[in-house]
Design a protein around this motif. Structure first.
Motif, mmCIF file in Angstrom:
data_model
loop_
_atom_site.group_PDB
_atom_site.id
_atom_site.type_symbol
_atom_site.label_atom_id
_atom_site.label_comp_id
_atom_site.label_asym_id
_atom_site.label_seq_id
_atom_site.Cartn_x
_atom_site.Cartn_y
_atom_site.Cartn_z
ATOM 1 N N TYR A 596 0.854 -1.190 0.000
ATOM 2 C CA TYR A 596 0.000 0.000 0.000
ATOM 3 C C TYR A 596 0.892 1.243 0.000
ATOM 4 C CZ TYR A 596 -3.846 3.159 1.264
ATOM 5 O OH TYR A 596 -4.781 4.157 1.260
ATOM 6 N N LEU A 597 0.550 2.201 -0.852
ATOM 7 C CA LEU A 597 1.251 3.493 -0.861
ATOM 8 C C LEU A 597 0.202 4.600 -0.738
ATOM 9 C CD1 LEU A 597 3.831 5.097 -1.014
ATOM 10 C CD2 LEU A 597 3.793 4.882 -3.508
ATOM 11 N N VAL A 598 -0.360 5.037 -1.866
ATOM 12 C CA VAL A 598 -1.518 5.917 -1.832
ATOM 13 C C VAL A 598 -2.787 5.080 -1.905
ATOM 14 C CG1 VAL A 598 -2.692 7.825 -3.017
ATOM 15 C CG2 VAL A 598 -0.200 7.751 -2.940
ATOM 16 N N ASP A 599 -2.670 3.949 -2.551
ATOM 17 C CA ASP A 599 -3.774 3.006 -2.717
ATOM 18 C C ASP A 599 -3.183 1.600 -2.636
ATOM 19 O OD1 ASP A 599 -6.290 2.044 -3.176
ATOM 20 O OD2 ASP A 599 -6.326 2.467 -5.319
ATOM 21 N N HIS A 600 -4.032 0.597 -2.652
ATOM 22 C CA HIS A 600 -3.556 -0.784 -2.662
ATOM 23 C C HIS A 600 -2.711 -1.017 -3.910
ATOM 24 C CE1 HIS A 600 -6.037 -2.142 0.741
ATOM 25 N NE2 HIS A 600 -6.924 -1.260 0.292
ATOM 26 N N SER A 601 -1.541 -1.642 -3.727
ATOM 27 C CA SER A 601 -0.583 -1.805 -4.820
ATOM 28 C C SER A 601 -0.763 -3.141 -5.521
ATOM 29 C CB SER A 601 0.851 -1.695 -4.290
ATOM 30 O OG SER A 601 1.064 -0.456 -3.646
ATOM 31 N N SER A 602 -0.673 -3.102 -6.835
ATOM 32 C CA SER A 602 -0.666 -4.334 -7.617
ATOM 33 C C SER A 602 0.723 -4.958 -7.533
ATOM 34 C CB SER A 602 -1.007 -4.023 -9.077
ATOM 35 O OG SER A 602 0.036 -3.259 -9.669
ATOM 36 N N PRO A 603 0.887 -6.233 -7.911
ATOM 37 C CA PRO A 603 2.221 -6.848 -7.871
ATOM 38 C C PRO A 603 3.265 -6.071 -8.664
ATOM 39 C CG PRO A 603 0.547 -8.535 -8.164
ATOM 40 C CD PRO A 603 -0.165 -7.217 -8.255
ATOM 41 N N VAL A 604 2.885 -5.549 -9.844
ATOM 42 C CA VAL A 604 3.841 -4.770 -10.648
ATOM 43 C C VAL A 604 4.221 -3.490 -9.928
ATOM 44 C CG1 VAL A 604 4.159 -3.502 -12.810
ATOM 45 C CG2 VAL A 604 3.012 -5.733 -12.829
ATOM 46 N N GLU A 605 3.256 -2.832 -9.318
ATOM 47 C CA GLU A 605 3.532 -1.595 -8.580
ATOM 48 C C GLU A 605 4.444 -1.852 -7.388
ATOM 49 O OE1 GLU A 605 -0.619 0.835 -9.568
ATOM 50 O OE2 GLU A 605 -0.440 -0.376 -7.752
ATOM 51 N N ARG A 606 4.242 -2.971 -6.728
ATOM 52 C CA ARG A 606 5.102 -3.295 -5.575
ATOM 53 C C ARG A 606 6.545 -3.489 -6.016
ATOM 54 N NH1 ARG A 606 1.772 -7.356 -1.570
ATOM 55 N NH2 ARG A 606 3.594 -6.939 -0.248
ATOM 56 N N VAL A 607 6.746 -4.130 -7.140
ATOM 57 C CA VAL A 607 8.103 -4.295 -7.670
ATOM 58 C C VAL A 607 8.711 -2.935 -7.988
ATOM 59 C CG1 VAL A 607 9.474 -5.196 -9.586
ATOM 60 C CG2 VAL A 607 7.682 -6.610 -8.570
ATOM 61 N N LEU A 608 7.932 -2.063 -8.647
ATOM 62 C CA LEU A 608 8.432 -0.725 -8.983
ATOM 63 C C LEU A 608 8.735 0.083 -7.724
ATOM 64 C CD1 LEU A 608 6.068 0.198 -11.959
ATOM 65 C CD2 LEU A 608 8.502 -0.363 -12.080
ATOM 66 N N GLN A 609 7.866 -0.013 -6.716
ATOM 67 C CA GLN A 609 8.100 0.698 -5.453
ATOM 68 C C GLN A 609 9.402 0.219 -4.803
ATOM 69 O OE1 GLN A 609 3.352 0.571 -4.869
ATOM 70 N NE2 GLN A 609 4.521 0.173 -3.021
ATOM 71 N N PHE A 610 9.616 -1.078 -4.825
ATOM 72 C CA PHE A 610 10.818 -1.630 -4.195
ATOM 73 C C PHE A 610 12.072 -1.174 -4.946
ATOM 74 C CE2 PHE A 610 14.029 -4.906 -3.435
ATOM 75 C CZ PHE A 610 13.994 -4.990 -2.048
ATOM 76 N N VAL A 611 12.047 -1.284 -6.276
ATOM 77 C CA VAL A 611 13.206 -0.891 -7.079
ATOM 78 C C VAL A 611 13.493 0.604 -6.900
ATOM 79 C CG1 VAL A 611 14.092 -0.627 -9.422
ATOM 80 C CG2 VAL A 611 12.922 -2.737 -8.759
ATOM 81 N N GLY A 612 12.455 1.426 -6.979
ATOM 82 C CA GLY A 612 12.634 2.857 -6.799
ATOM 83 C C GLY A 612 13.168 3.195 -5.416
ATOM 84 N N GLY A 613 12.658 2.501 -4.404
ATOM 85 C CA GLY A 613 13.129 2.735 -3.044
ATOM 86 C C GLY A 613 14.596 2.389 -2.865
ATOM 87 N N ILE A 614 15.004 1.227 -3.397
ATOM 88 C CA ILE A 614 16.400 0.805 -3.288
ATOM 89 C C ILE A 614 17.319 1.815 -3.978
ATOM 90 C CG2 ILE A 614 18.076 -0.925 -4.048
ATOM 91 C CD1 ILE A 614 16.500 -1.839 -1.689
ATOM 92 N N LEU A 615 16.907 2.281 -5.157
ATOM 93 C CA LEU A 615 17.738 3.243 -5.890
ATOM 94 C C LEU A 615 17.910 4.539 -5.102
ATOM 95 C CD1 LEU A 615 16.377 2.748 -9.533
ATOM 96 C CD2 LEU A 615 18.620 2.074 -8.642
ATOM 97 N N MET A 616 16.870 4.971 -4.394
ATOM 98 C CA MET A 616 16.986 6.203 -3.609
ATOM 99 C C MET A 616 17.766 5.988 -2.319
ATOM 100 S SD MET A 616 13.446 8.352 -4.034
ATOM 101 C CE MET A 616 12.310 6.991 -3.787
ATOM 102 N N ILE A 617 17.699 4.800 -1.748
ATOM 103 C CA ILE A 617 18.485 4.538 -0.543
ATOM 104 C C ILE A 617 19.975 4.544 -0.865
ATOM 105 C CG2 ILE A 617 19.037 2.778 1.186
ATOM 106 C CD1 ILE A 617 16.105 1.964 1.137
ATOM 107 N N MET A 618 20.325 4.033 -2.035
ATOM 108 C CA MET A 618 21.732 4.022 -2.434
ATOM 109 C C MET A 618 22.201 5.461 -2.672
ATOM 110 S SD MET A 618 21.797 0.820 -5.128
ATOM 111 C CE MET A 618 23.554 1.065 -5.451
ATOM 112 N N PRO A 619 23.231 5.929 -1.944
ATOM 113 C CA PRO A 619 23.708 7.298 -2.128
ATOM 114 C C PRO A 619 24.257 7.509 -3.546
ATOM 115 C CG PRO A 619 24.546 6.367 -0.082
ATOM 116 C CD PRO A 619 23.933 5.240 -0.863
ATOM 117 N N GLY A 620 24.020 8.667 -4.097
ATOM 118 C CA GLY A 620 24.505 8.977 -5.435
ATOM 119 C C GLY A 620 23.404 9.531 -6.311
ATOM 120 N N VAL A 621 23.672 10.638 -7.000
ATOM 121 C CA VAL A 621 22.667 11.296 -7.826
ATOM 122 C C VAL A 621 22.166 10.377 -8.928
ATOM 123 C CG1 VAL A 621 22.240 13.241 -9.378
ATOM 124 C CG2 VAL A 621 23.636 13.565 -7.320
#
Length: 648
Positions: A596-621
């Motif tokens: 769940y983010l703004v709404d219930h997440s589909s499996p594809v959205e959950r994958v995108l959320q995870f990938v996007g989150g990992i990329l932002m956690i990793m330091p570097g522009v």
């Protein structure tokens, strides 16, 4: 767990005490009455008095200080932990009495013969050999009683390896040691049982544990829970957020995940269940939060003090390095419970049913003064031992400022007894870990295992980190955090160091995974303890706790790859930028775990959320920008879909 001394014991608190005894070996002790109880109290108080005396007037020579410390610890361990669980818990068995006497006598031999042993400089006589063998065996048996069988298995394996060197294959082969060589090294030098771990235990770890005992006695734990309730109890999923906040605060007092679960879980888990959280999720929130307490500055787990010694930096540098990782860990937990509350539409507790923060601070805010002072002292250059000593005196003094929190003389004396009892697990674990270190230094197996780890990973950093993580998690399932850190920092961390990882980052890496093992299935002690209170299924509780604590599985990789998160060669701008993007990344990762983010997440959205989150956690522009774009796109898509649903 320390209950508020002004409140009666409730059924939930009684259940927490039962859970603590079941899952925390250190809490399952003999229950003496009468004269024997007074004897135990006298020994424990004498132990604390010795530690305070040497802290005030200067510690003894290293081996003398550690020998006296171990003598007290062994004697109390045999008096408080019976040989068999089936034996009476109210009367002392003659065998335990004999072993307690031997436990005090074998280190006393070093004190009495100190000059002669120093003059002989490593030459072992027959009496030395006999005393040394008895001492090593007593440490192993005390480890079985206080720490557990898994630690005994590890220690025994290293001792067998010391003798079986000529018969070992490949790089593990060595010349082998004679009994005289091994016992002399383990028991009559400061590189074995009386090595750095026991040295740290016999100085400032004891004082910090005693400080924690006095803080608990003043009712600081109940103060933390009430403050957390006032701050977060009204919000969505309020009781779960109370669990996160109170457990983070309790981490400054308790050095045990299981003890922290029992301490705060007896209040927070029933509140979460009442609100509507599933049993397994309620237990998982408390388990993950309590485990993270050991990562929380300024007073972290005992292993953090060992790290300062092993790395060779002031303890305050360990605290500074842990700030951003701890912030990210608890941010991930907070987001997880918030998103779960939004997903299941769970509300908070009505404000009128909650205590007022200003009233709590007015009544008991002074109890937090020692914590503020100890941070100030550490920052201004005081040694941890001196800072803890001042904080102990101050905790007693500030409790006297108000009648409702004032400690009676008998409670001050009981604090001395509680501190000595609470240190036994750490002291025995440090002594057992010293056996492992002694074998490693005598045989050189540490570098051999590190080289083997590098060969297994093909010389690549990420596989090396992965195998190091697995080693730490497996050890953490059976041995306490302190011993886990000692073993992995001796065996696994050198592999990371050989690949150019900064020493502090390498040690923090194994430290983190040793702690997070408490919520990693299948053996997740903190999760099992929480399930005992919640009534949920232990394995499912552990799985949920691992999902909530996902930050702890990610952050160590990040600070090895980008050490500026640990404030190594970092600027103010780089720290702020890394922290902000990492927190945004935790939103993505946590929402992927919950679904769940703004709404219930589909499996594809959950994958995108995870990938996007990992990329932002990793330091570097170059990772932050694509991660942020992915995250924004998912938010926009879910917002648009939710708006359509509302319109429909």
């Amino acid at each position: 767990m320390a209950l508020d001394k002004k409140q009666p014991v409730t059924s939930d608190e009684a259940l927490a005490q039962e859970v603590l005894k079941k899952y925390d070996r250190e809490s399952d002790t003999m229950q003496y009455t009468g004269f024997m109880a007074k004897i135990i109290s006298a020994i424990a108080i004498s132990f604390s008095v010795f530690q305070l005396y040497t802290a005030f007037f200067g510690v003894l020579d290293a081996q003398l200080q550690r020998a006296v410390h171990l003598g007290f610890a062994l004697a109390l361990s045999y008096l408080l932990y019976p040989t068999c669980k089936s034996w009476s818990r109210s009367s002392l068995h003659p065998l335990d009495a004999l072993l307690a006497v031997l436990g005090a006598a074998s280190p006393a031999y070093i004190v009495i013969m100190y000059r002669e042993l120093a003059m002989r400089a490593g030459m072992i006589t027959t009496p030395d050999l006999v005393v040394g063998v008895i001492g090593v065996l007593l440490v192993i048996e005390a480890t079985r009683r206080v720490v557990g069988i898994p630690m005994v298995v590890v220690v025994t394996a290293f001792i067998v390896y010391a003798f079986a060197g000529p018969h070992m294959p490949g790089v593990l082969s060595h010349r082998g040691l004679t009994p005289e060589q091994l016992v002399g090294h383990l028991y009559f030098t400061t590189e074995g049982i009386f090595g750095i771990p026991l040295g740290v235990s016999s100085t400032f770890i004891f004082l910090f544990i005693l400080f924690g005992a006095y803080l608990e006695s003043t009712g600081l734990g109940k103060f933390f829970i009430d403050i957390a309730n006032a701050i977060a109890g009204w919000a969505s999923g309020g009781p779960a957020k109370v669990a996160v906040l109170s457990s983070a605060l309790m981490g400054t007092v308790s050095g045990s995940s299981v003890a922290n679960v029992a301490g705060t879980g007896s209040f927070t888990i029933p509140m979460m269940k009442k609100l509507g959280y599933r049993k397994e999720f309620a237990g998982a929130v408390e388990a993950a939060s309590s485990t993270g307490g050991q990562l929380m500055p300024p007073v972290m787990g005992a292993a953090a003090f060992l790290m300062a010694e092993f790395v060779g930096v002031p303890y305050i540098e360990i605290v500074e390095a842990a700030v951003i990782p701890a912030m990210l860990y608890f941010a991930g937990l907070w987001l997880g419970v918030h998103l779960e509350a939004k997903r299941t539409n769970l509300k908070g507790v009505p404000r009128e049913q909650l205590p007022k923060a200003w009233v709590i601070f007015k009544e008991r805010g002074h109890l937090a003064i020692p914590l503020i002072v100890i941070v100030y002292l550490l920052v201004t250059g005081y040694t941890p031992m001196r800072a803890a000593l001042v904080a102990i005196v101050l905790s007693i003094a500030v409790s006297a400022l108000k009648k409702s929190t004032r400690m009676k003389p008998i409670e001050i004396i009981r604090g001395l007894e509680a501190g000595a009892r609470n240190v036994l697990g750490v002291a025995i674990a440090c002594a057992a870990a010293g056996i492992i270190i002694g074998v490693v230094t005598k045989t050189g197996v540490g570098l051999k295992l590190a080289s083997g780890l590098l060969a297994l990973s093909g010389g690549y950093l990420l596989p090396t980190m992965f195998f190091t993580m697995i080693t730490s998690l497996i050890l953490g399932m059976g041995v306490p955090t302190t011993a886990n850190y000692v073993i992995t920092s001796t065996i696994a961390a050198p592999a990371l160091l050989q690949m150019g990882v900064p020493v502090l980052a390498a040690h923090m890496f194994v430290f983190y995974f040793g702690i997070i093992a408490d919520v990693t299935p299948p053996v997740a002690l903190a999760a099992y303890a929480a399930s005992g209170i919640s009534g949920g299924k232990p394995l499912i509780t552990g799985v949920n706790a691992s999902k909530l604590a996902i930050a702890a599985f990610i952050i160590p990789y990040i600070f090895v790859l980008s050490p500026e998160i640990l404030m190594i060669n970092a600027t103010v701008f780089s720290l702020i930028f890394a922290a902000v993007t990492a927190i945004l990344g935790m939103v993505g990762v946590s929402s992927a775990m919950i679904g769940y983010l703004v709404d219930h997440s589909s499996p594809v959205e959950r994958v995108l959320q995870f990938v996007g989150g990992i990329l932002m956690i990793m330091p570097g522009v170059w990772t932050d920008i694509p991660g942020f774009i992915i995250f924004v796109l998912v938010v926009m898509w879910q917002s648009r879909r939710k708006k359509k649903h509302r319109t429909a």
